[in-house]
Design a protein around this motif. Structure first.
Motif, mmCIF file in Angstrom:
data_model
loop_
_atom_site.group_PDB
_atom_site.id
_atom_site.type_symbol
_atom_site.label_atom_id
_atom_site.label_comp_id
_atom_site.label_asym_id
_atom_site.label_seq_id
_atom_site.Cartn_x
_atom_site.Cartn_y
_atom_site.Cartn_z
ATOM 1 N N GLU A 161 0.839 -1.202 0.000
ATOM 2 C CA GLU A 161 0.000 0.000 0.000
ATOM 3 C C GLU A 161 0.875 1.253 0.000
ATOM 4 O O GLU A 161 1.725 1.408 0.871
ATOM 5 C CB GLU A 161 -0.923 0.011 1.225
ATOM 6 N N LYS A 184 -0.567 -3.339 -4.187
ATOM 7 C CA LYS A 184 -1.971 -3.634 -4.470
ATOM 8 C C LYS A 184 -2.862 -2.401 -4.316
ATOM 9 O O LYS A 184 -3.982 -2.380 -4.801
ATOM 10 C CB LYS A 184 -2.483 -4.724 -3.526
ATOM 11 N N SER A 185 -2.363 -1.398 -3.598
ATOM 12 C CA SER A 185 -3.175 -0.220 -3.295
ATOM 13 C C SER A 185 -2.354 1.041 -3.494
ATOM 14 O O SER A 185 -1.251 1.149 -2.953
ATOM 15 C CB SER A 185 -3.692 -0.290 -1.846
ATOM 16 N N LEU A 210 -3.524 -3.887 -9.378
ATOM 17 C CA LEU A 210 -4.092 -3.034 -8.335
ATOM 18 C C LEU A 210 -5.479 -3.517 -7.936
ATOM 19 O O LEU A 210 -6.304 -3.862 -8.780
ATOM 20 C CB LEU A 210 -4.175 -1.586 -8.815
ATOM 21 N N GLU A 211 -5.723 -3.497 -6.614
ATOM 22 C CA GLU A 211 -7.046 -3.809 -6.086
ATOM 23 C C GLU A 211 -7.705 -2.583 -5.469
ATOM 24 O O GLU A 211 -8.923 -2.568 -5.277
ATOM 25 C CB GLU A 211 -6.938 -4.918 -5.033
ATOM 26 N N ARG A 212 -6.891 -1.567 -5.176
ATOM 27 C CA ARG A 212 -7.410 -0.354 -4.521
ATOM 28 C C ARG A 212 -6.757 0.859 -5.166
ATOM 29 O O ARG A 212 -5.531 0.935 -5.255
ATOM 30 C CB ARG A 212 -7.105 -0.404 -3.021
ATOM 31 N N TRP A 251 -11.748 -1.677 -4.996
ATOM 32 C CA TRP A 251 -12.034 -0.424 -4.280
ATOM 33 C C TRP A 251 -11.591 0.719 -5.186
ATOM 34 O O TRP A 251 -10.431 0.767 -5.608
ATOM 35 C CB TRP A 251 -11.256 -0.406 -2.977
#
Length: 551
Positions: A161, A184-185, A210-212, A251
């Motif tokens: 992050e 990932k964020s 990327l997830e966020r 997100w």
């Protein structure tokens, strides 16, 4: 067997929370003396205690350490230490370095406050050594200045992050994302002259999933003269970045202003590509694009939370949301601009509106009441009201019909609060944890002596108001403490007068206070130590605009 074990552990944890609450109630915070009485914690395995402590705030952990030797040892375990956040500032840098000299520091969450150029050459050496010591453990990193970015271009193998949201718009921003393939964020700068370069540095790396993502596309926000080349991204570039991560994002906070021109068709195609979104925040998207996004976003997305802004004429968008995601939706956070007397009530139950930010432009009180709570509203938990045309719009009937509210914000409505309105709030909204009020307009305390007082709000955690509600407790000589209140912002009112309040008064009513602010509030350096003695958990203090960290 596994299910039974989990159920048994949950029962132990619930019982342990009760034990902690009982023990905290027996603590005399004014003199630091314990009265054990019958308050004894359950004899649980260490692993369960650590799981419980992992949910406590930093201030609560500090308090927990002094209960007994066993709990002190548990709180100091590496597992809990690594969950804490280390905030490095110019003020505490040397202390952290000295601590590191004889104790190996391990933190997963790191925040570096300030600018590189504001540190002396010696302090920079300290910072480099601290960062070198921590880099193999860092998973979350927040920076306030791009001048620290050269520190990043080494290996941070565990970083997932990266928060760049507080970067200054004109910082020289350059990151080699090839060294952070596990990220990932990413929270992008809100607006930055070189944001376009930063975005393309990510887009060309398909290895990053990327997830966020937080992305603000606002190319016209800054019009300052500068000799540096500008790389503000266009709206189309922002959509290209969304398309690159549409298959993995869960997100998304997306802000968009400026014309799309021929790009509107592309926007439709991009939002059709999303399949995994669980949280979507499009509050700061231009009105005409909000509808396009929601209409083209597939119902296959397991959306749980939607944050958006609509106007009176866009009411049908709530019906669209409810129709497409009724099976997964948990919460809608709504900013609603009502123009004139619009009588359409918001269907809070079916729309699942938990948080409402209402601009009540020129609305009469009865229309506000009918829109929010024509009957008892059991769904709404957070309410912010703005643009009230008269103080009468804070209707007593409205307060009585939203009894499950945990947060009420009237703090910048521009209207003084009356004693009767305070009485109504303190009498009916007893579950409040957050309360923000404009200063009051009363002349004396005659009415407040017999009215409901703020001691009814036993679970209050944040208070922003004048000091009159606390002054009433002093007048009535009530022995009451806000055991959960951590943030206090004092406002000036004529009745209370001088903003100065002795530190022991804060200690009497707010033993858990971690953040204290007030207009023109300053504490000389020589008095900081006295503040730490009076308020042992204080972490931040100062003016409403400029806060000082204490470590």
């Amino acid at each position: 067997m596994q299910v039974n074990a989990c159920a048994r552990n949950s029962a132990f944890i619930a019982d342990a929370y009760v034990s902690i609450s009982c023990i905290k109630k027996t603590m005399d915070t004014s003199c630091g003396v314990w009265d054990d009485g019958d308050a004894k914690a359950r004899d649980l395995p260490n692993e369960l205690w650590i799981q419980i402590f992992n949910n406590l705030s930093h201030g609560d952990l500090l308090e927990t350490r002094v209960v007994c030797k066993h709990w002190y040892q548990l709180v100091c375990t590496s597992q809990l230490k690594r969950k804490s956040k280390l905030v490095i500032t110019k003020r505490n840098l040397k202390d952290i370095f000295n601590l590191m000299e004889y104790k190996h520091l391990k933190y997963e969450r790191l925040e570096i406050y300030g600018k590189w150029e504001n540190f002396s050459s010696e302090e920079r050496e300290f910072l480099i050594k601290i960062f070198k010591n921590l880099e193999s453990d860092i998973t979350q990193l927040k920076l306030y200045s791009a001048s620290f970015l050269p520190l990043l271009n080494n290996s941070l193998p565990k970083m997932t992050e990266l928060d760049l949201s507080c970067m200054q718009p004109w910082d020289n921003l350059s990151i080699d994302f090839k060294t952070f393939l596990n990220v990932k964020s990413i929270l992008m700068p809100r607006s930055h002259s070189r944001l376009s370069q930063l975005m393309w540095g990510l887009i060309v790396l398909p290895e990053i999933r990327l997830e966020r993502l937080s992305l603000n596309i606002n190319p016209y926000r800054f019009c300052l003269n500068t000799a540096s080349p500008l790389f503000f991204p266009s709206p189309r570039e922002g959509l290209i970045m969304l398309a690159a991560y549409a298959s993995s994002l869960r997100w998304l906070k997306f802000s968009l202003s400026g014309p799309l021109a021929e790009g509107q068709h592309y926007m439709k195609n991009v939002f059709k590509m999303f399949t995994q979104l669980e949280v979507l925040d499009i509050t700061d998207v231009c009105k005409q694009y909000t509808r396009t996004m929601l209409q083209n976003l597939s119902e296959r997305n397991p959306l749980k939370i939607i944050v958006l802004k609509i106007y009176s004429e866009d009411y049908d968008l709530l019906e669209l949301i409810q129709r497409k995601w009724s099976n997964t939706l948990v919460r809608v956070d709504l900013t609603y601009h009502m123009n004139g007397n619009v009588a359409t009530p918001l269907n809070f139950t079916s729309s699942k509106i938990r948080r409402l930010f209402l601009f009540a432009n020129s609305m009469d009180p009865e229309f506000i009441l009918n829109s929010i709570a024509p009957t008892i509203n059991k769904t709404l938990t957070v309410l912010t009201l703005r643009s009230l045309s008269s103080v009468r719009q804070l209707d007593g009937n409205l307060i009585q019909r939203i009894p499950y509210l945990i947060a009420l914000d009237l703090g910048t409505s521009g209207l003084r609060i009356t004693d009767k309105e305070m009485d109504c709030i303190f009498r009916h909204l007893i579950h409040l944890r957050f309360l923000a009020l404009e200063p009051c307009e009363g002349e004396n305390y005659d009415f407040l002596r017999s009215a409901a007082n703020i001691s009814n709000l036993k679970r209050l955690q944040t208070l922003r108001s004048c000091f009159c509600p606390i002054k009433v407790l002093q007048i009535l000589n009530l022995n009451f403490k806000f055991m959960e209140l951590k943030r206090l912002c004092r406002k000036y009112c004529e009745r209370c007068g001088d903003l100065y309040v002795p530190l022991d008064v804060y200690n009497t009513y707010f033993p858990a206070l971690e953040e204290l602010s007030s207009f023109m509030f300053e504490v000389p350096d020589e008095d900081v130590e006295e503040m730490r003695k009076s308020l042992p958990r204080i972490r931040r203090y100062g003016d409403e605009e400029i806060m000082v960290e204490i470590f």
